[in-house]
Enzyme design. Sequence first.
Site, short mmCIF file in Angstrom:
data_model
loop_
_atom_site.label_atom_id
_atom_site.label_comp_id
_atom_site.label_asym_id
_atom_site.label_seq_id
_atom_site.Cartn_x
_atom_site.Cartn_y
_atom_site.Cartn_z
N LYS A 1 0.87 -1.17 0.00
CA LYS A 1 0.00 0.00 0.00
C LYS A 1 0.91 1.22 0.00
O LYS A 1 1.64 1.46 0.96
CB LYS A 1 -0.92 0.01 1.22
CG LYS A 1 -1.87 1.20 1.23
CD LYS A 1 -2.64 1.31 2.52
CE LYS A 1 -3.50 2.57 2.50
NZ LYS A 1 -4.04 2.88 3.85
N GLY B 1 -8.35 9.19 9.76
CA GLY B 1 -8.74 9.24 11.17
C GLY B 1 -9.78 10.28 11.52
O GLY B 1 -10.11 10.44 12.69
N ALA C 1 -9.75 5.79 4.21
CA ALA C 1 -9.58 6.95 5.09
C ALA C 1 -10.88 7.72 5.30
O ALA C 1 -11.61 8.01 4.35
CB ALA C 1 -8.50 7.89 4.59
N GLY C 2 -11.15 8.01 6.57
CA GLY C 2 -12.28 8.86 6.93
C GLY C 2 -13.59 8.15 7.13
O GLY C 2 -14.58 8.77 7.53
N ASN D 1 -10.11 1.49 9.59
CA ASN D 1 -9.24 1.25 10.74
C ASN D 1 -9.75 1.97 11.99
O ASN D 1 -10.25 1.36 12.92
CB ASN D 1 -7.81 1.66 10.41
CG ASN D 1 -6.80 1.30 11.50
OD1 ASN D 1 -5.61 1.50 11.34
ND2 ASN D 1 -7.23 0.75 12.63
N THR D 2 -9.65 3.30 12.00
CA THR D 2 -9.94 4.07 13.21
C THR D 2 -11.31 3.77 13.78
O THR D 2 -11.46 3.56 15.00
CB THR D 2 -9.81 5.57 12.93
OG1 THR D 2 -8.46 5.85 12.51
CG2 THR D 2 -10.13 6.39 14.17
#
Length: 258
Positions: free
Chosen positions: A97, A158, A184-185, A206-207
């Site tokens: 990645k 995040g 992301a986000g 993830n977050t």
Amino acid sequence: MSSLFIAGHEFHSRLFTGTGKYASADAMMDSLTASESELVTLSLRRMDLKNQTDNILKPLQQQRIKLLPNTSGARTAKEAVFAAELAREALETNWVKLEIHPDPRYLMPDGMETLLAAEELIKKGFVVMPYVHADPVLCKRLEEVGCQCVMPLGSPIGSNMGLASRPFLEIIIEQSTVPVIIDAGIGAPSDAALALEIGADAVLVNTAMAVARQPAKMGKAFRLAVEAGRMAYESGLGERRVQAQATSPLTDFLGALS
């Protein structure tokens, strides 16, 4: 739900996940297991590659989850290529990645350096999965140089702001001939469902899973959301209309009564 293929590898789950921000390795594994994710990205900076009992790496390898090392922390194409080569040697994978973000505050990806690194890595035999802005022109260029997919951001890393870049994501999805993975986000299962509904091939989360009060339950929630979103897309969503359209018109019925 149909399978997703990247570089000849078949994925039954369209939910990809990360390994950062979890309170413990056990919490991470419980969440990943509940999510049924088949691909996990991990940062070389957080691993002890010389330690065979690394508390992040070892449980992932035991689960036979496909590992996707990332170049997080790289500020230039040169640094990213170096990190990718280290990962290939240490983890015996040519998948990477590609992340290049020189700004430590907002972690915005550097498109120019990403394109340069992608070209170099592809020449070296890597399967490159680039994380970039939701830039349709850049995504097309990355596809043309040989990237196996593109990974445009939904919103800053995040931030949990969801698909703030949706208009541009829809253009990328419409014109892409390689898988589009929104990364992301994504802060809620509803964001993931929406991403799949508009035609994204997968999402990387993830977050939102890692910081949840119950990471395992959140992992399951994301799994179900991704399945629902993809099912809705494959089923064919109804067209949006400005004017109302009755589901049971009364015209003939009322005429028959008069």
